[in-house]
Design a protein around this motif. Structure first.
Motif, PDB file in Angstrom:
ATOM      1  N   LEU A 190       0.847  -1.187   0.000  1.00 25.61           N
ATOM      2  CA  LEU A 190       0.000   0.000   0.000  1.00 25.61           C
ATOM      3  C   LEU A 190       0.885   1.240   0.000  1.00 25.61           C
ATOM      4  N   ALA A 191       0.791   2.037  -1.048  1.00 24.58           N
ATOM      5  CA  ALA A 191       1.502   3.313  -1.111  1.00 24.58           C
ATOM      6  C   ALA A 191       0.523   4.399  -0.665  1.00 24.58           C
ATOM      7  N   VAL A 192       0.898   5.169   0.338  1.00 27.23           N
ATOM      8  CA  VAL A 192      -0.014   6.133   0.952  1.00 27.23           C
ATOM      9  C   VAL A 192       0.477   7.568   0.736  1.00 27.23           C
ATOM     10  N   THR A 193      -0.426   8.396   0.232  1.00 27.00           N
ATOM     11  CA  THR A 193      -0.232   9.838   0.224  1.00 27.00           C
ATOM     12  C   THR A 193      -1.404  10.408   1.019  1.00 27.00           C
ATOM     13  N   ALA A 194      -1.109  10.989   2.165  1.00 24.58           N
ATOM     14  CA  ALA A 194      -2.138  11.530   3.044  1.00 24.58           C
ATOM     15  C   ALA A 194      -1.860  13.008   3.256  1.00 24.58           C
ATOM     16  N   LEU A 195      -2.782  13.846   2.780  1.00 23.51           N
ATOM     17  CA  LEU A 195      -2.585  15.295   2.797  1.00 23.51           C
ATOM     18  C   LEU A 195      -3.745  16.017   3.458  1.00 23.51           C
ATOM     19  N   THR A 196      -3.457  17.202   3.979  1.00 20.94           N
ATOM     20  CA  THR A 196      -4.531  18.089   4.411  1.00 20.94           C
ATOM     21  C   THR A 196      -5.043  18.806   3.173  1.00 20.94           C
ATOM     22  N   PRO A 197      -6.225  19.408   3.242  1.00 26.20           N
ATOM     23  CA  PRO A 197      -6.726  20.166   2.080  1.00 26.20           C
ATOM     24  C   PRO A 197      -5.772  21.284   1.641  1.00 26.20           C
ATOM     25  N   GLU A 198      -5.133  21.926   2.607  1.00 24.62           N
ATOM     26  CA  GLU A 198      -4.184  23.001   2.279  1.00 24.62           C
ATOM     27  C   GLU A 198      -2.971  22.463   1.527  1.00 24.62           C
ATOM     28  N   GLU A 199      -2.453  21.336   1.969  1.00 17.12           N
ATOM     29  CA  GLU A 199      -1.308  20.721   1.295  1.00 17.12           C
ATOM     30  C   GLU A 199      -1.684  20.271  -0.105  1.00 17.12           C
ATOM     31  N   ALA A 200      -2.869  19.743  -0.259  1.00 16.73           N
ATOM     32  CA  ALA A 200      -3.331  19.274  -1.576  1.00 16.73           C
ATOM     33  C   ALA A 200      -3.480  20.454  -2.530  1.00 16.73           C
ATOM     34  N   ALA A 201      -3.947  21.590  -2.022  1.00 14.60           N
ATOM     35  CA  ALA A 201      -4.110  22.787  -2.862  1.00 14.60           C
ATOM     36  C   ALA A 201      -2.748  23.273  -3.354  1.00 14.60           C
ATOM     37  N   LYS A 202      -1.739  23.214  -2.493  1.00 10.73           N
ATOM     38  CA  LYS A 202      -0.389  23.637  -2.885  1.00 10.73           C
ATOM     39  C   LYS A 202       0.228  22.676  -3.893  1.00 10.73           C
ATOM     40  N   ALA A 203      -0.069  21.374  -3.713  1.00 10.08           N
ATOM     41  CA  ALA A 203       0.498  20.341  -4.574  1.00 10.08           C
ATOM     42  C   ALA A 203      -0.133  20.372  -5.972  1.00 10.08           C
ATOM     43  N   GLY A 204      -1.330  20.900  -6.028  1.00  5.62           N
ATOM     44  CA  GLY A 204      -2.014  21.009  -7.326  1.00  5.62           C
ATOM     45  C   GLY A 204      -2.797  19.851  -7.735  1.00  5.62           C
TER      46      GLY A 204
END
Length: 93
Positions: A79-93
């Motif tokens: 299992l490869a996991v990417t767990a982000l907050t909404p703010e981090e996801a917005a920055k990541a694009g």
């Protein structure tokens, strides 16, 4: 129910995500010695949730692994996991 559906439902119930992606990558591992050959063993997930705010990357992975403990002890091999907050996801694009 497929492993993909189970993963999606459990993570949605646990984290009420703003966004969730569950990608079955089992076909990339077909024939590998450690692959169980079920076609439902290797997944990559991306979960965007405020539940991860203030948590380290390790803590987030542990949270996800705890929710999917039954699957990780049986059906799911990787299992490869990417767990982000909404703010981090917005920055990541």
């Amino acid at each position: 129910m497929s492993a993909e559906q189970t993963i999606r439902e459990k993570l949605t119930a646990a984290f009420t995500p703003d966004a969730i992606q569950v990608v079955n990558e089992s076909h990339h591992h077909a024939g590998h010695a450690s692959s169980p050959g079920t076609g439902q063993s290797h997944f990559a997930i991306r979960v965007v949730s405020s539940a991860f705010a203030g948590k380290s990357r390790l803590e987030r992975h542990r949270m996800v692994n705890a929710v999917l403990a039954d699957e990780l002890s049986g059906k799911i091999h990787a299992l490869a996991v990417t767990a982000l907050t909404p703010e981090e996801a917005a920055k990541a694009g």
